[in-house]
Design an enzyme around this catalytic site. Structure first.
Site, PDB file in Angstrom:
ATOM      1  N   GLN A 102       1.161  -2.129   4.004  1.00  0.00           N
ATOM      2  CA  GLN A 102       2.572  -2.454   3.565  1.00  0.00           C
ATOM      3  C   GLN A 102       2.556  -3.991   3.310  1.00  0.00           C
ATOM      4  OE1 GLN A 102       5.501  -1.223   3.482  1.00  0.00           O
ATOM      5  NE2 GLN A 102       4.290   0.655   3.689  1.00  0.00           N
ATOM      6  N   SER A 103       1.417  -4.547   2.591  1.00  0.00           N
ATOM      7  CA  SER A 103       1.664  -6.160   2.126  1.00  0.00           C
ATOM      8  C   SER A 103       2.561  -6.409   1.267  1.00  0.00           C
ATOM      9  CB  SER A 103       0.240  -6.105   1.374  1.00  0.00           C
ATOM     10  OG  SER A 103       0.368  -7.637   0.827  1.00  0.00           O
TER      11      SER A 103
END
Ligand SMILES: *Cc1c(COP(=O)(O)O)cnc(C)c1O
Length: 325
Positions: A74-75
């Site tokens: 989930q960068s």
């Protein structure tokens, strides 16, 4: 003095600085303001836009045609890098820590929409990150590109310059004064830049980094090192060690793992100010600020700025924590 590195215009800057009177009243503490870096643009915004303005200027100067970078599934950094690459006509290659999930959601969905090349692999240590980044760069080169590699979180001295500018932007906006700044600190570049930004201020605010992953003993020296390297780029002396303040009591079980205090902070800010925080960074930073206000850490006549660094796309992934409505 050395010449300051070039900067592109990628973000919507300056970002607004908003009063948060209902949140301040609910907490019974100091005056609160929110610096809205969740509104920087690049596919929903966040702090990485300011770093990318310097990093991608360097990439363009080096005639890169592709950018290779790395982050968690989930960068936000990877999502914003993919968006910025498309805007500049470069090809994004993303190294993502983990295995490919059956359903792409949150930031990962946005990465896919941007058509980034996604390479999933578990990254257990720094050596694995270096090795896999080299591998993905080689793949970009084999695809006919000239790759430019950006480290995790865009956190090198060049990226941190974006937050030197940001702190100066804030001080130009906030009358009469700011006493404290709270910011979520992960790879440390944002905090390092903010600290360097205070160095020539007449009345510098104290920068509080709320760690989302590392202990103070690990993150503190990392921020100091990055701040020193960033200061060098500007011909400034390294900031004194007591400028680096890290709070590490709000991480919970680990990076990207939700805590009740984080969930409660997200709800409180949503329900008092209509502002969304995120579960990985800003929710934990706000949980720290709330705890310190309740503990009587600040005077009523002080002013605290909460730096909203973005991250909202990841909220969907934590839906079960908010299912009580
Ligand atoms: C990356 C990120 C941070 C942390 O910034 P660092 O410079 O890595 O410390 C904070 N908030 C959000 C939403 C982020 O994406």
């Amino acid at each position: 003095m050395t010449e300051k590195p070039r900067r592109l215009e990628l973000g919507f800057l300056p970002t607004p600085l908003q009063e948060a009177p209902r949140l301040a009243r609910a907490l019974g503490g100091p005056r609160l303001l929110v610096k809205r870096d969740d509104q920087t643009g690049l596919a929903t915004g966040g702090n990485k836009a300011r770093k990318l303005e310097y990093l991608l200027a360097d990439a363009m100067d080096q005639k890169a045609t592709a950018v290779v970078t790395v982050g968690d599934l989930q960068s936000n950094h990877c999502r914003m890098t993919a968006a910025a690459c498309r805007k500049l006509g470069m090809e994004p290659y993303l190294l993502l820590n983990g295995t490919r999930p059956a359903v792409l959601e949150g930031n990962l969905l946005l990465d896919a929409i941007f058509g980034a090349t996604l390479h999933f692999t578990p990254l257990d240590d720094a050596a694995a990150v270096d090795r896999e980044l080299a591998g993905l760069s080689a793949r970009a080169a084999a695809d006919g590109h000239r790759p430019y590699v950006i480290p995790m979180g865009g956190s090198n001295s060049l990226g941190a310059l974006g937050y030197v500018d940001a702190l100066r932007e804030l001080l130009g906006q906030s009358a009469p004064r700011v006493d404290h700044v709270f910011v979520a600190s992960g790879s440390g570049g944002t905090q390092a830049g903010l600290i360097v930004g205070t160095m020539e201020a007449a009345r510098p605010p104290l920068i509080h980094g709320v760690s989302v992953s590392r202990t103070r003993d690990t993150l503190g020296p990392r921020v100091s090192q990055l701040a020193a390297e960033t200061a060098v780029l500007l011909g400034l002396a390294p900031p004194p060690a007591d400028h680096v303040l890290v709070h590490d009591g709000y991480i919970g079980p680990g990076y990207a793992m939700m805590t009740e205090a984080c969930r409660d902070a997200i709800r409180l800010v949503a329900r008092t100010e209509g502002i969304l925080l995120d579960p990985v960074y800003t929710g934990k930073a706000m949980a720290g600020l709330i705890d310190l206000i309740r503990g009587g850490r600040f005077n009523r006549d002080e002013t605290v700025v909460f730096w909203h660094t973005g991250g909202v796309p990841a909220l969907q992934v934590y839906r079960e924590w908010f299912a009580d409505a």
